[in-house]
Design a protein around this motif. Sequence first.
Motif, PDB file in Angstrom:
ATOM      1  N   MET A  46     -16.711   1.205 -25.483  1.00 35.17           N
ATOM      2  CA  MET A  46     -16.385   2.177 -26.623  1.00 35.17           C
ATOM      3  C   MET A  46     -15.121   3.099 -26.032  1.00 35.17           C
ATOM      4  O   MET A  46     -15.203   3.684 -24.940  1.00 35.17           O
ATOM      5  CB  MET A  46     -17.548   3.048 -27.206  1.00 35.17           C
ATOM      6  CG  MET A  46     -18.735   2.244 -27.436  1.00 35.17           C
ATOM      7  SD  MET A  46     -18.676   0.963 -28.870  1.00 35.17           S
ATOM      8  CE  MET A  46     -18.836   2.555 -29.864  1.00 35.17           C
ATOM      9  N   VAL A  47     -14.335   3.452 -26.991  1.00 36.12           N
ATOM     10  CA  VAL A  47     -13.113   4.103 -26.838  1.00 36.12           C
ATOM     11  C   VAL A  47     -13.161   5.506 -27.401  1.00 36.12           C
ATOM     12  O   VAL A  47     -13.324   5.319 -28.772  1.00 36.12           O
ATOM     13  CB  VAL A  47     -11.818   3.508 -26.872  1.00 36.12           C
ATOM     14  CG1 VAL A  47     -10.440   4.130 -26.616  1.00 36.12           C
ATOM     15  CG2 VAL A  47     -11.835   2.184 -25.884  1.00 36.12           C
ATOM     16  N   THR A  48     -12.828   6.555 -26.873  1.00 30.26           N
ATOM     17  CA  THR A  48     -12.714   7.877 -27.633  1.00 30.26           C
ATOM     18  C   THR A  48     -11.208   8.357 -27.003  1.00 30.26           C
ATOM     19  O   THR A  48     -10.985   8.621 -26.005  1.00 30.26           O
ATOM     20  CB  THR A  48     -13.648   8.680 -27.013  1.00 30.26           C
ATOM     21  OG1 THR A  48     -14.853   8.209 -27.374  1.00 30.26           O
ATOM     22  CG2 THR A  48     -13.585  10.224 -27.712  1.00 30.26           C
ATOM     23  N   GLY A  75     -10.529  -4.774 -24.744  1.00 30.81           N
ATOM     24  CA  GLY A  75      -9.802  -4.274 -23.509  1.00 30.81           C
ATOM     25  C   GLY A  75     -10.337  -4.701 -22.261  1.00 30.81           C
ATOM     26  O   GLY A  75     -10.482  -4.106 -21.336  1.00 30.81           O
ATOM     27  N   MET A  76     -10.486  -6.001 -22.039  1.00 30.41           N
ATOM     28  CA  MET A  76     -10.905  -6.709 -20.856  1.00 30.41           C
ATOM     29  C   MET A  76      -9.880  -6.690 -19.694  1.00 30.41           C
ATOM     30  O   MET A  76     -10.448  -6.519 -18.525  1.00 30.41           O
ATOM     31  CB  MET A  76     -11.054  -8.233 -21.238  1.00 30.41           C
ATOM     32  CG  MET A  76     -12.273  -8.337 -22.229  1.00 30.41           C
ATOM     33  SD  MET A  76     -12.638 -10.418 -22.593  1.00 30.41           S
ATOM     34  CE  MET A  76     -13.044 -10.796 -20.771  1.00 30.41           C
ATOM     35  N   LYS A  98     -12.330   5.949 -16.845  1.00 26.51           N
ATOM     36  CA  LYS A  98     -11.221   6.651 -16.851  1.00 26.51           C
ATOM     37  C   LYS A  98      -9.997   5.377 -16.469  1.00 26.51           C
ATOM     38  O   LYS A  98     -10.562   4.764 -15.709  1.00 26.51           O
ATOM     39  CB  LYS A  98     -10.441   7.795 -16.063  1.00 26.51           C
ATOM     40  CG  LYS A  98     -11.474   8.972 -16.644  1.00 26.51           C
ATOM     41  CD  LYS A  98     -11.294  10.129 -15.540  1.00 26.51           C
ATOM     42  CE  LYS A  98     -11.940  11.481 -16.040  1.00 26.51           C
ATOM     43  NZ  LYS A  98     -11.604  12.690 -15.066  1.00 26.51           N
ATOM     44  N   LEU A  99      -8.955   5.471 -17.320  1.00 24.88           N
ATOM     45  CA  LEU A  99      -8.224   4.130 -17.015  1.00 24.88           C
ATOM     46  C   LEU A  99      -7.303   4.772 -15.757  1.00 24.88           C
ATOM     47  O   LEU A  99      -6.937   5.797 -15.376  1.00 24.88           O
ATOM     48  CB  LEU A  99      -7.176   4.326 -18.439  1.00 24.88           C
ATOM     49  CG  LEU A  99      -7.904   3.731 -19.636  1.00 24.88           C
ATOM     50  CD1 LEU A  99      -6.588   3.824 -20.881  1.00 24.88           C
ATOM     51  CD2 LEU A  99      -8.220   2.213 -19.453  1.00 24.88           C
ATOM     52  N   PHE A 139      -8.522  10.213 -22.940  1.00 19.70           N
ATOM     53  CA  PHE A 139      -8.494   8.913 -22.970  1.00 19.70           C
ATOM     54  C   PHE A 139      -9.645   8.197 -22.219  1.00 19.70           C
ATOM     55  O   PHE A 139      -9.428   7.886 -21.076  1.00 19.70           O
ATOM     56  CB  PHE A 139      -7.262   8.178 -22.871  1.00 19.70           C
ATOM     57  CG  PHE A 139      -6.867   6.517 -23.502  1.00 19.70           C
ATOM     58  CD1 PHE A 139      -8.062   5.684 -23.268  1.00 19.70           C
ATOM     59  CD2 PHE A 139      -5.779   6.340 -24.266  1.00 19.70           C
ATOM     60  CE1 PHE A 139      -7.823   4.619 -23.880  1.00 19.70           C
ATOM     61  CE2 PHE A 139      -5.553   5.129 -24.406  1.00 19.70           C
ATOM     62  CZ  PHE A 139      -6.410   4.051 -24.520  1.00 19.70           C
ATOM     63  N   VAL A 140     -10.781   8.034 -22.892  1.00 18.56           N
ATOM     64  CA  VAL A 140     -11.988   7.569 -22.173  1.00 18.56           C
ATOM     65  C   VAL A 140     -12.622   6.328 -22.594  1.00 18.56           C
ATOM     66  O   VAL A 140     -12.765   6.143 -23.862  1.00 18.56           O
ATOM     67  CB  VAL A 140     -13.101   8.678 -22.398  1.00 18.56           C
ATOM     68  CG1 VAL A 140     -14.369   8.573 -21.535  1.00 18.56           C
ATOM     69  CG2 VAL A 140     -12.523  10.064 -21.757  1.00 18.56           C
ATOM     70  N   VAL A 141     -13.113   5.462 -21.740  1.00 22.62           N
ATOM     71  CA  VAL A 141     -13.716   4.140 -21.976  1.00 22.62           C
ATOM     72  C   VAL A 141     -14.855   4.278 -21.503  1.00 22.62           C
ATOM     73  O   VAL A 141     -15.321   4.195 -20.239  1.00 22.62           O
ATOM     74  CB  VAL A 141     -12.993   2.833 -21.261  1.00 22.62           C
ATOM     75  CG1 VAL A 141     -13.630   1.734 -21.615  1.00 22.62           C
ATOM     76  CG2 VAL A 141     -11.366   3.183 -21.933  1.00 22.62           C
ATOM     77  N   ASN A 142     -16.062   4.047 -22.490  1.00 23.96           N
ATOM     78  CA  ASN A 142     -17.487   3.838 -22.024  1.00 23.96           C
ATOM     79  C   ASN A 142     -18.229   2.680 -22.568  1.00 23.96           C
ATOM     80  O   ASN A 142     -17.807   2.280 -23.612  1.00 23.96           O
ATOM     81  CB  ASN A 142     -18.300   5.144 -22.274  1.00 23.96           C
ATOM     82  CG  ASN A 142     -17.567   6.646 -21.468  1.00 23.96           C
ATOM     83  OD1 ASN A 142     -17.491   6.509 -20.298  1.00 23.96           O
ATOM     84  ND2 ASN A 142     -17.542   7.385 -22.237  1.00 23.96           N
TER      85      ASN A 142
END
Length: 308
Positions: free
Chosen positions: A174-176, A243-244, A252-253, A159-162
Amino acid sequence: MSLHAKTDSEVTSQTASSPTRSPRRPVYFVQSPSRDSHDGEKTTNSFHSTPVLSPTGSPGRHSRNSSSTRYSGSLRPGSRKGSQQLQQPRKGDKGFDAIVEEGVVDDDHKSGVIPRRCYVLAFVVGFFVLFSFFAVVLWAAAKPQKPDVIMRSILFDGFVVNAGADASGVATEMVTINATIKFNFRNRGTFFGVHVSSTPMDLAYSELTLASGTIKKFYQKRKGHRLVSVNLQGRGVPLYGGGMNWSTQDGKLTAPVPLNLNFTVKAKAYVLGKLVKPKFHRKVSCAIVYKPTKVNVPIALKNSCTVE
């Protein structure tokens, strides 16, 4: 001479007492047809000829001739038709009247007989009525036997946020996501199998879909069950400010994120070919909480999902 002589009175008495012979008269015969027997095995026609003399005939000769000329004849069993042709009565006779009456009765009887096509039509209609009734019974018997869907777990591989940009060049995060969902499918049908598919399985945050996947179609036999595994993927999904509130570090979350999963399992049975096809829909809704500490660890969904 006196002994052999006869007096005129004796000659007169002898002449009066002796019968006078009359010339032979022609004899006429009246032939009356006898009725045929109806036993189906033997046909015997009896003919009785009774002489009819002219009015000048003597009574004694009439009785003698009638006794000598009365006879009866028997025909062969196979010659009934021929005897009927030879014995065609006249229209004034009673036999002809009986034949005419029998013909009228036969015609009336035939007029009341139902035509053969009516029987065919009744058979076709009856067949379709019975077949439809049988199909309805099968459909009614199969409808309550809905399959069971039991959710097991979900596993997050990543679960990656870039930071990034969408296709139009707008900058956004962007989320993967890569996850695997498992559930049990059980066919409760006692006399039919089912073909199983599903709508897209959407894993979303609020109303924003982050990952999706679909069930690979399969067939499940009657009273059978299996464990179904579905992969959910979402690559480079733009958040557009969605996702603010997320807390991230190095992509990473670091805090739990609430997610929801919605999909519908579809099952279709062919009970009577393609004529009786009961369909079953089981709607699944799950409330999932992603925890950064449980990456690559299955998260139980038994108490987090509802199946309708």
